[in-house]
Design a protein around this motif. Structure first.
Motif, short mmCIF file in Angstrom:
data_model
loop_
_atom_site.label_atom_id
_atom_site.label_comp_id
_atom_site.label_asym_id
_atom_site.label_seq_id
_atom_site.Cartn_x
_atom_site.Cartn_y
_atom_site.Cartn_z
N THR A 56 0.84 -1.20 0.00
CA THR A 56 0.00 0.00 0.00
C THR A 56 0.87 1.25 0.00
OG1 THR A 56 -1.72 -1.19 1.20
CG2 THR A 56 -1.83 1.20 1.24
N LYS A 57 1.91 1.23 0.82
CA LYS A 57 2.85 2.36 0.88
C LYS A 57 3.56 2.54 -0.46
CE LYS A 57 7.25 3.53 2.96
NZ LYS A 57 8.32 3.04 3.82
N TYR A 58 4.06 1.46 -1.04
CA TYR A 58 4.80 1.54 -2.30
C TYR A 58 3.89 1.96 -3.46
CZ TYR A 58 8.43 -0.96 0.27
OH TYR A 58 9.36 -1.34 1.18
N ASN A 59 2.65 1.50 -3.46
CA ASN A 59 1.72 1.90 -4.51
C ASN A 59 1.38 3.39 -4.41
OD1 ASN A 59 1.64 -0.61 -5.67
ND2 ASN A 59 -0.16 -1.28 -4.52
N GLY A 60 1.29 3.92 -3.19
CA GLY A 60 1.07 5.36 -3.02
C GLY A 60 2.23 6.17 -3.55
N ILE A 61 3.44 5.71 -3.29
CA ILE A 61 4.64 6.39 -3.81
C ILE A 61 4.65 6.34 -5.33
CG2 ILE A 61 7.16 6.26 -3.92
CD1 ILE A 61 7.08 5.29 -1.00
N LEU A 62 4.30 5.20 -5.91
CA LEU A 62 4.25 5.06 -7.36
C LEU A 62 3.20 5.98 -7.97
CD1 LEU A 62 5.19 3.55 -9.91
CD2 LEU A 62 3.42 1.85 -9.43
N ALA A 63 2.02 6.06 -7.36
CA ALA A 63 0.96 6.93 -7.88
C ALA A 63 1.38 8.40 -7.78
CB ALA A 63 -0.34 6.69 -7.11
N GLY A 64 2.01 8.77 -6.68
CA GLY A 64 2.48 10.15 -6.54
C GLY A 64 3.53 10.50 -7.59
N ALA A 65 4.43 9.58 -7.86
CA ALA A 65 5.46 9.81 -8.87
C ALA A 65 4.84 9.93 -10.26
CB ALA A 65 6.50 8.71 -8.84
N ALA A 66 3.85 9.10 -10.55
CA ALA A 66 3.19 9.15 -11.85
C ALA A 66 2.44 10.48 -12.02
CB ALA A 66 2.23 7.97 -12.00
N LEU A 67 1.77 10.95 -10.96
CA LEU A 67 1.08 12.24 -11.04
C LEU A 67 2.07 13.39 -11.21
CD1 LEU A 67 -1.70 11.81 -8.33
CD2 LEU A 67 -2.00 11.97 -10.80
N PHE A 68 3.19 13.33 -10.51
CA PHE A 68 4.20 14.37 -10.64
C PHE A 68 4.77 14.39 -12.06
CE2 PHE A 68 8.63 15.82 -10.32
CZ PHE A 68 8.40 17.09 -9.81
N PHE A 69 5.02 13.22 -12.63
CA PHE A 69 5.53 13.14 -14.00
C PHE A 69 4.51 13.72 -14.98
CE2 PHE A 69 5.65 10.84 -18.04
CZ PHE A 69 6.90 11.25 -18.50
N ALA A 70 3.22 13.34 -14.81
CA ALA A 70 2.18 13.82 -15.72
C ALA A 70 2.04 15.34 -15.63
CB ALA A 70 0.86 13.14 -15.42
N ALA A 71 2.09 15.89 -14.40
CA ALA A 71 1.97 17.33 -14.23
C ALA A 71 3.17 18.05 -14.84
CB ALA A 71 1.85 17.66 -12.74
N THR A 72 4.36 17.53 -14.64
CA THR A 72 5.56 18.14 -15.21
C THR A 72 5.53 18.08 -16.73
OG1 THR A 72 6.79 17.47 -13.25
CG2 THR A 72 8.07 18.10 -15.17
N PHE A 73 5.14 16.94 -17.26
CA PHE A 73 5.06 16.76 -18.70
C PHE A 73 4.04 17.71 -19.31
CE2 PHE A 73 3.71 14.48 -22.53
CZ PHE A 73 4.93 14.23 -23.12
N GLY A 74 2.86 17.81 -18.68
CA GLY A 74 1.82 18.71 -19.17
C GLY A 74 2.26 20.17 -19.12
N PHE A 75 2.91 20.57 -18.04
CA PHE A 75 3.40 21.95 -17.93
C PHE A 75 4.43 22.24 -19.01
CE2 PHE A 75 6.72 24.79 -16.34
CZ PHE A 75 5.98 25.95 -16.20
N MET A 76 5.35 21.32 -19.26
CA MET A 76 6.38 21.54 -20.27
C MET A 76 5.77 21.63 -21.67
SD MET A 76 9.47 19.19 -18.82
CE MET A 76 10.59 19.57 -20.13
#
Length: 93
Positions: A56-76
């Motif tokens: 559960t902890k690792y899946n939360g970290i993975l989801a947070g990283a995926a959201l951060f990547f998507a937000a950074t990609f969209g901003f760029m």
């Protein structure tokens, strides 16, 4: 063959003078009984509960990283930092 026999004492002293004496760093008399698997800690609790909490902890970290990547990609993409050549150019010069 005679040269080799005559050179043996010289070679022996050269080799012996270059070898460092082996030093004992510990005494094997006072280290206690030999170790065994019986001295290892025994697992406690349910394995599946512990595993599901970690996942559960690792899946939360993975989801947070995926959201951060998507937000950074969209901003760029939106700001024009990167351009993907997704459309055809107007002219082929």
């Amino acid at each position: 063959m005679n040269r080799l026999v005559a050179a043996r004492p010289i070679l022996r002293t050269m080799i012996q003078s270059n070898i460092a004496p082996v030093q004992k760093r510990f005494s094997s008399k006072d280290i206690g009984p030999p170790a065994s698997f019986n001295q290892l800690p025994q697992p406690e609790g349910d394995w599946t509960d512990n595993h599901s909490k970690k996942q559960t902890k690792y899946n939360g970290i993975l989801a947070g990283a995926a959201l951060f990547f998507a937000a950074t990609f969209g901003f760029m993409k939106h700001s024009g930092i990167i351009y993907f050549n997704a459309t055809l150019p107007e002219t082929y010069e």
